[in-house]
Design a protein around this motif. Structure first.
Motif, PDB file in Angstrom:
ATOM      1  N   LEU A  36      -0.204  -5.929  -8.792  1.00  0.00           N
ATOM      2  CA  LEU A  36      -0.020  -7.196  -8.073  1.00  0.00           C
ATOM      3  C   LEU A  36       0.941  -7.009  -6.900  1.00  0.00           C
ATOM      4  N   ALA A  37       1.967  -6.184  -7.092  1.00  0.00           N
ATOM      5  CA  ALA A  37       2.912  -5.912  -5.999  1.00  0.00           C
ATOM      6  C   ALA A  37       2.203  -5.219  -4.831  1.00  0.00           C
ATOM      7  N   VAL A  38       1.280  -4.308  -5.161  1.00  0.00           N
ATOM      8  CA  VAL A  38       0.526  -3.620  -4.096  1.00  0.00           C
ATOM      9  C   VAL A  38      -0.373  -4.608  -3.352  1.00  0.00           C
ATOM     10  N   LEU A  39      -1.036  -5.473  -4.094  1.00  0.00           N
ATOM     11  CA  LEU A  39      -1.894  -6.476  -3.451  1.00  0.00           C
ATOM     12  C   LEU A  39      -1.062  -7.350  -2.516  1.00  0.00           C
ATOM     13  N   GLU A  40       0.107  -7.769  -2.982  1.00  0.00           N
ATOM     14  CA  GLU A  40       0.954  -8.646  -2.161  1.00  0.00           C
ATOM     15  C   GLU A  40       1.458  -7.910  -0.917  1.00  0.00           C
ATOM     16  N   LYS A  41       1.809  -6.648  -1.110  1.00  0.00           N
ATOM     17  CA  LYS A  41       2.287  -5.848   0.028  1.00  0.00           C
ATOM     18  C   LYS A  41       1.217  -5.738   1.117  1.00  0.00           C
ATOM     19  N   HIS A  42      -0.061  -5.657   0.669  1.00  0.00           N
ATOM     20  CA  HIS A  42      -1.154  -5.529   1.639  1.00  0.00           C
ATOM     21  C   HIS A  42      -1.718  -6.884   2.073  1.00  0.00           C
ATOM     22  N   GLY A  43      -1.115  -7.962   1.593  1.00  0.00           N
ATOM     23  CA  GLY A  43      -1.591  -9.284   1.997  1.00  0.00           C
ATOM     24  C   GLY A  43      -2.959  -9.627   1.451  1.00  0.00           C
ATOM     25  N   VAL A  44      -3.317  -9.045   0.305  1.00  0.00           N
ATOM     26  CA  VAL A  44      -4.624  -9.327  -0.307  1.00  0.00           C
ATOM     27  C   VAL A  44      -4.477 -10.516  -1.261  1.00  0.00           C
ATOM     28  N   GLU A  45      -5.175 -11.603  -0.969  1.00  0.00           N
ATOM     29  CA  GLU A  45      -5.115 -12.772  -1.850  1.00  0.00           C
ATOM     30  C   GLU A  45      -5.878 -12.492  -3.133  1.00  0.00           C
ATOM     31  N   TYR A  46      -5.324 -12.925  -4.260  1.00  0.00           N
ATOM     32  CA  TYR A  46      -5.986 -12.683  -5.540  1.00  0.00           C
ATOM     33  C   TYR A  46      -5.880 -13.900  -6.434  1.00  0.00           C
ATOM     34  N   HIS A  47      -6.741 -13.919  -7.450  1.00  0.00           N
ATOM     35  CA  HIS A  47      -6.704 -14.958  -8.484  1.00  0.00           C
ATOM     36  C   HIS A  47      -6.628 -14.255  -9.822  1.00  0.00           C
ATOM     37  N   LYS A  48      -5.673 -14.630 -10.643  1.00  0.00           N
ATOM     38  CA  LYS A  48      -5.583 -13.987 -11.960  1.00  0.00           C
ATOM     39  C   LYS A  48      -5.755 -15.008 -13.063  1.00  0.00           C
TER      40      LYS A  48
END
Lengths: 143, 143
Positions: free
Chosen positions: B88-100
């Motif tokens: 999740l930290a990597v996704l946030e660092k790359h600005g990738v929106e996600y749904h969990k």
């Protein structure tokens, strides 16, 4: 009992390099060995499995997963197994049209067909294990 | 080094039963255990791996692989791994929106996001291995 295992998904990319970098940086996959194909592209590995195949858009290609279309998105998924002759007999028995070819510099026999929802499936077979050589193969040979 | 492995592809089907029968009869996959989800569907196994997930069309769903649209076709692919917080930290660092969400009766934490081509990716994590319970999970809980 099926001999198949899931091998990869194939993605049609608007940018090969952007897509490669996404899977490397965001998911930690590794850009690795890709046998010879006419198109450029990348195989991204998780361990020793090339789980994501990245291919370019092709002229006239159809909309894929992405509803915005433009030919990008999930193109097909692939399973690998053994028993080519038996599998082709099953496809013929069920009236499923297929296309087979020898690809990857002779490394793989690929069989393509559609499921009832229009999903493209690739089955991969090892030519040597199937007792088939370039000289005895009776389908398309992708150079 | 990625911990991921390819787990399944998900197909939106015009007929759940026709699609189940196709994968059973044509590819020899086995209709097996599927944890509780709100939607009906089937999981088709190759050995102990549920490689094909079959889901129903949903109202307003978008065209998938099949260029004829109507919401059918390849919906997403899924990989399973470990290290939810780091991912999740990597996704946030790359600005990738996600749904969990926590799904399957609490059996899996699913993280959904899109690649640069609009391909939907699911990452699956074992809640227990991640040290997360229903009480401490801070996302959607799919009942």
């Amino acid at each position: 009992m099926s001999s198949y295992h899931l091998n990869h998904v194939n993605i049609r990319a608007t940018s090969l390099e952007e897509t490669r970098d996404f899977y490397a940086e965001v998911l930690g996959l590794e850009d690795g060995f890709r046998p010879p194909f006419p198109n450029p592209g990348y195989w991204m590995y998780a361990g020793d499995m090339p789980v994501i195949h990245i291919s370019p858009l092709e002229a006239g290609s159809l909309p894929r997963t992405n509803p915005d279309g433009m030919g990008k998105g999930l193109d097909h998924f692939a399973m690998w197994g053994s028993g080519l002759a038996e599998q082709l007999a099953v496809l013929e028995k069920h009236g499923v049209e297929y296309h087979k070819r020898l690809a990857g510099g002779g490394a793989v026999i690929q069989v393509f067909f559609l499921d009832p929802n229009g999903v493209q499936i690739e089955l991969g077979f090892n030519p040597e294990a199937e007792g088939i050589t370039r000289d005895t193969f009776d389908g398309e040979i992708l150079e």
